[in-house]
Every structure is written in structure tokens, then in C-alpha cells.
Scaffold this motif. Structure first.
Motif, mmCIF file in Angstrom:
data_model
loop_
_atom_site.group_PDB
_atom_site.id
_atom_site.type_symbol
_atom_site.label_atom_id
_atom_site.label_comp_id
_atom_site.label_asym_id
_atom_site.label_seq_id
_atom_site.Cartn_x
_atom_site.Cartn_y
_atom_site.Cartn_z
ATOM 1 N N GLN A 186 -13.063 -12.447 54.333
ATOM 2 C CA GLN A 186 -12.723 -13.359 53.235
ATOM 3 C C GLN A 186 -13.946 -14.148 52.778
ATOM 4 O O GLN A 186 -14.148 -14.381 51.587
ATOM 5 N N THR A 219 -16.099 0.292 50.896
ATOM 6 C CA THR A 219 -15.206 0.181 52.058
ATOM 7 C C THR A 219 -16.000 0.315 53.341
ATOM 8 O O THR A 219 -16.832 1.224 53.481
ATOM 9 N N THR A 227 -12.840 -9.252 45.619
ATOM 10 C CA THR A 227 -11.604 -9.411 46.382
ATOM 11 C C THR A 227 -11.633 -8.411 47.532
ATOM 12 O O THR A 227 -12.338 -7.393 47.473
ATOM 13 N N VAL A 228 -10.863 -8.712 48.547
ATOM 14 C CA VAL A 228 -10.856 -7.812 49.699
ATOM 15 C C VAL A 228 -9.419 -7.472 50.074
ATOM 16 O O VAL A 228 -8.524 -8.325 50.007
ATOM 17 N N SER A 229 -9.206 -6.203 50.416
ATOM 18 C CA SER A 229 -7.920 -5.782 50.960
ATOM 19 C C SER A 229 -8.219 -5.020 52.248
ATOM 20 O O SER A 229 -9.346 -4.599 52.473
ATOM 21 N N GLU A 230 -7.221 -4.869 53.085
ATOM 22 C CA GLU A 230 -7.483 -4.196 54.352
ATOM 23 C C GLU A 230 -6.373 -3.241 54.720
ATOM 24 O O GLU A 230 -5.234 -3.367 54.259
ATOM 25 N N GLU A 231 -6.748 -2.255 55.525
ATOM 26 C CA GLU A 231 -5.767 -1.290 56.018
ATOM 27 C C GLU A 231 -6.051 -1.029 57.495
ATOM 28 O O GLU A 231 -7.157 -0.620 57.853
ATOM 29 N N PHE A 255 -11.863 -2.331 55.534
ATOM 30 C CA PHE A 255 -11.919 -3.440 54.567
ATOM 31 C C PHE A 255 -12.491 -2.900 53.263
ATOM 32 O O PHE A 255 -13.615 -2.376 53.246
ATOM 33 N N THR A 256 -11.713 -3.012 52.193
ATOM 34 C CA THR A 256 -12.171 -2.542 50.882
ATOM 35 C C THR A 256 -12.403 -3.742 49.967
ATOM 36 O O THR A 256 -11.499 -4.560 49.770
ATOM 37 N N THR A 314 -13.452 -5.155 46.198
ATOM 38 C CA THR A 314 -13.430 -4.755 44.798
ATOM 39 C C THR A 314 -14.145 -5.817 43.975
ATOM 40 O O THR A 314 -13.837 -7.008 44.082
ATOM 41 N N LYS A 327 -16.753 -0.990 44.051
ATOM 42 C CA LYS A 327 -15.816 -0.786 45.148
ATOM 43 C C LYS A 327 -16.583 -0.279 46.361
ATOM 44 O O LYS A 327 -17.455 0.585 46.231
ATOM 45 N N ARG A 366 -11.381 -10.999 60.128
ATOM 46 C CA ARG A 366 -10.709 -11.147 58.820
ATOM 47 C C ARG A 366 -11.281 -12.348 58.050
ATOM 48 O O ARG A 366 -11.462 -12.283 56.840
#
Ligand SMILES: [Zn+2]
Length: 472
Positions: free
Chosen positions: A279, A254, A288-292, A191-192, A194, A252, A275
Motif C-alpha cells: 500500500q 506484477t 493502485t494495488v490489488s493482490e491474489e 501484487f499487481t 496499476t 501495469k 501488505r
């Protein structure tokens, strides 16, 4: 069940080159997806044996397959050869002596033995097929990146087991017994967050901290712990804490969350909750969060037909014979362990505690081992693709934990080599039975079919995720 004496003999004849193979892999430890020297050593041995070789399985340069025989059923024997970071240790000494060569990597899970025994077994079956003209094919799958990479899930997704009838494997252990279905499904997700950088003293109000978001996410996950299903686990590691300057608001950050559960279904539910927590952390911090998704494995699907077949071979072969030197080194290793380490093995196997027994002199009966205390294995996904069976075979002192310097220290010992040979005999004899006894194979496949009817297999990897193969 066939008379296995011939196939045991074909294993025994291979002792010298396969001990050399296991030792060579031990001496050049390589972590997930970088196993180039180890796979070259395996390929050389496969060529010497005369297997038909396929490289770059599922687009992974360190995944290989060797096949022999014709027609008949296809039996796969699975091997591994990856090491672990930070577990380099001088072999044969009973005190911590870390090595720095190879970035400090080491065989702290015994996979140098795992791959060597699997190929040894496949080669013995190959000889037996050739000698007897029996229809049937034996395959050795050299599988990389079990630790932290879960390459077999990618290999299953690529269809590499679609024409296989059954799969066999093993894992080094401190005892002998069938590896009954008892492993956790898991997934690793990065989870990154920003946010916005700012001077932390002059204009803190303008900054939005990604590091705060990671910390809040971990707090949320920690509060979730009390309300998870039994046996589920979540652990995390900071991959990027946002830098080294406390006077800059971290823009940033992670965190890697490793979520485990007893079944694929429970895993999906738990991941959905993780998840939501991510959020929530983003909402609280105006980031904001993005995931891989990095990797995923399924829980193991058991097969009682295969378990019983393998158990019969383990009972017939019995435990390994140890000499005084074996016991003395095992005793020295045990003096570095806690009494809990030693009693835990007996507790889990529901046996009376024998604190003076340094090495396993028994075979655990089916159904004796208590569930729990397990990790995960990417054999899980193979077990959903085809009926699969595995053995635990003693290669180290009773009580030795996985992923420890003590396990690495025993990785080239005579005990390890004896266990490797026993594992090869068990797997070769089981494969021989499955090729020559169509009733057993049919029963195993029918059990598998019914299990999938109850719960269909869903690949736990999102389609866009590919193996993280390092460049160069
Ligand atoms: Zn392992």
C-alpha cells in the motif's frame, strides 16, 4: 511393535513394478497441476493392485485416492509425482546435461520416487490386511503440485482427511532419519500495481509507473528483512515487469512475494506487514494495488508418538547396502559440489565431518538434526488435520542439494531405487503398527488433540482461492 518381516517381504516382492513406476514418472516430468501422465501411471498401478479408486479429489484432476480394507482405523500414506521447471537433466551422468523435452522440466526433488514408494507401501499393507483379515483401512493419496502449488492444503480444506486417523509420508534426502517437525509456513501472493501509461520522454509527468511501485515495494520488503522473526524468509519474482518499452511508462506490473515463517501466526503477522508495504508503494507512486493469494501452507506439526514409532522401524531396518558402483557414481556427483555442500549435511546432523563418505551409512537418532535450512511442505496442513509422521531416506550422494541438476541426475540410479524400497518398508511397517496397536494410535491422536487445543488450525488459504488448474 509387530514382527515386520512379513510386510517387508510384501514390499520387496513389488520391487520390479514400482521401480518401473518411479522411472516412468521420471521420464515424463510434469509440473504442478499438469501431472496427467504421472497420475495415469499411478492409477494403472492402483488398479492392478485392486484398490478402490476415487478420482478428482478436491476438484483437482491429478489428485487421486486408493483405498483397501474394511472397518478399523484409517491410515493414509501420502505420495507426490510433480516435477520442477528448468531441472531437466540426463540421468546417470555426473555433469550438467540439461534436457529440453517436456519444456525442460525435471525431477529435481525426487518426487518420482516419493509417490512410487508411498503406493508401494500402501499396496503391501493392503495385502497384509487381506491375508490376515485385520480390520483397518489403508489409503494412498496421490497428491499433485507440491512444488509451487501446495495442493494438499486444498485437499485438507476439502475435508479429504476428516475420517483419517493418521498420515505417513517420506521425502528423498541424502540421509536417513525421521523428518521431525521443522518446516516453514508460507504463502505466495501476487501484487499487481496499476498506474497510467504515458510517453516517457514527451509527457513523463502524466505517467504513473506500476514498475516503480513494484521496485519500491521490493525496497520496502528488503528493509523489513532486518526486523523479521528468526527463520522467516521473503523472496520475490517479477511476473510482469510492465513490458519491454522503456519509453512507455509501465501502466501495469506484477510481483510475486513468497513469504515464509516458522509458524502460521508469525506468517500472518509478516503478511500483514508486506501488505502495508504494498500500500505504501502504491501511495508513493499514485498507483493502485490489488493482490491474489496463489497458495499457502502451514508449518509442520510434530507428533512425538509417531516419530518414536517410525524411528524404531528405521533403526531396525538400518541404512541401505551400497556396492562399489553406487559409491563411484556418488563420488563423481560429489566432485561437482562444493566442500560446504558436503560439510553442511554433517553440521546439521551434528556428526563429525567425514568428507570421504559418499553415501549415508547411518540412521540419525531422534532430536539430532539441528533446525534451520529448511523449506516448506504442504504436508504441513495434513499434519494439522491428522497426526502425521514422515521419514527422510537417502536416495542420493551426501551433500546433494534439493532442486539441483545433481539430484535429477541421480533420480533413476540404483541408490535412488534402494532408498525408495527402504522408505516403503519404513512406511508400511509404521502403518501396520498403527492399525494393529490401538494404544499407539490413541496416544498419537491424544497428542494431536492437545496440540490443537493450544493452537487451533486456521486454514491459511482465503476461502475464495481455488487451485490454479491449467485449462485443457
Ligand atoms: Zn520435494
Amino acid at each position: 511393535m509387530k514382527n515386520s518381516a512379513e510386510i517387508w517381504d510384501l514390499v520387496e516382492q513389488r520391487r520390479v513394478p514400482y521401480v518401473a513406476l518411479a522411472d516412468q514418472v521420471f521420464d515424463t516430468p510434469e509440473i504442478a497441476y499438469t501431472e496427467r501422465r504421472s497420475v495415469e501411471a499411478h492409477l494403472a498401478q492402483m488398479e492392478a493392485e485392486g484398490f478402490r479408486i476415487t478420482r478428482d479429489l478436491a476438484g483437482i484432476p491429478t489428485a487421486v485416492m486408493g483405498e483397501a480394507g474394511a472397518d478399523g482405523p484409517v491410515i493414509a500414506i501420502l505420495g507426490e509425482y510433480d516435477a520442477l521447471p528448468a531441472l531437466g537433466q540426463e540421468p546417470g551422468v555426473a555433469e550438467p546435461r540439461p534436457t529440453t523435452q517436456f519444456d525442460g522440466a525435471g525431477h529435481g526433488c525426487g518426487h518420482n520416487l516419493l509417490g512410487s514408494a508411498a503406493l508401494m507401501a500402501a499396496a503391501a499393507v493392503k495385502d497384509w490386511l487381506e491375508r490376515t483379515g485385520t480390520p483397518g483401512r489403508i489409503r494412498y493419496y496421490g497428491c499433485p503440485a507440491e512444488e509451487g502449488g501446495a495442493a494438499k492444503t486444498f485437499m485438507v480444506r476439502a475435508g479429504l482427511f476428516d475420517d483419517v486417523d493418521a498420515a505417513i509420508s517420506w521425502h528423498p534426502s541424502d540421509y536417513n532419519g525421521v523428518f521431525e517437525a521443522n518446516s516453514l509456513a508460507n504463502t505466495r501472493i501476487d501484487f499487481t500495481f496499476t498506474g497510467r501509461a504515458s510517453h516517457a520522454a514527451a509527457a513523463p509527468d502524466l505517467g504513473r509507473s506500476a514498475l516503480d511501485a513494484v521496485e519500491l515495494m521490493n525496497v520496502g520488503v528488503n528493509y523489513m528483512r532486518e526486523h523479521m522473526p528468526d527463520g522467516a524468509r521473503v523472496h520475490y519474482a517479477y511476473l510482469d515487469a510492465g513490458g519491454i518499452a522503456p519509453n512507455v511508462v509501465q501502466a501495469k506490473a506484477t510481483v510475486r512475494q513468497l513469504v515464509r515463517a516458522q509458524t502460521n501466526r508469525e506468517l500472518l503477522d509478516l503478511v500483514a506487514r508486506v501488505r502495508k508495504i504494498a500500500q505504501g508503494a502504491a501511495l508513493m507512486t499514485e498507483t493502485t494495488v490489488s493482490e491474489e493469494v496463489v497458495s499457502a501452507v502451514s508449518n509442520l506439526l510434530g507428533n512425538t508418538v509417531l516419530d518414536r514409532l517410525m524411528q524404531a522401524h528405521m533403526d531396525r531396518l538400518g541404512p541401505v547396502f551400497y556396492d562399489d558402483a553406487d559409491r563411484a557414481f556418488a563420488q563423481a556427483i560429489r566432485s561437482t559440489l562444493t566442500p560446504t555442500h558436503i560439510s553442511e549435511t554433517f553440521r546439521r546432523l551434528q556428526r563429525p565431518l567425514d568428507p570421504d563418505l559418499p553415501l549415508c551409512d547411518f540412521v540419525v537418532p531422534l532430536g539430532a538434526a539441528l533446525p534451520g535450512g529448511q523449506g516448506s511442505t504442504d504436508v504441513g496442513d495434513v499434519s494439522w488435520a491428522v497426526p502425521t509422521v514422515q521419514a527422510w531416506v537417502a536416495t542420493c550422494a551426501i551433500g546433494t542439494p534439493f532442486h539441483s541438476w545433481q539430484l535429477t541426475a541421480q533420480g533413476k540410479s540404483p541408490v535412488a531405487h534402494k532408498g525408495m524400497e527402504l522408505a516403503a518398508k519404513i512406511m508400511a511397517a509404521t502403518a501396520q503398527d498403527l492399525i494393529s496397536d490401538s494404544a499407539a494410535l490413541t496416544a498419537a491422536k491424544e497428542e494431536h488433540r492437545l496440540a490443537l487445543k493450544r493452537e487451533p488450525y486456521v486454514c491459511p488459504l482465503p476461502p475464495e482461492v481455488n487451485p490454479p488448474i491449467p485449462k485443457g
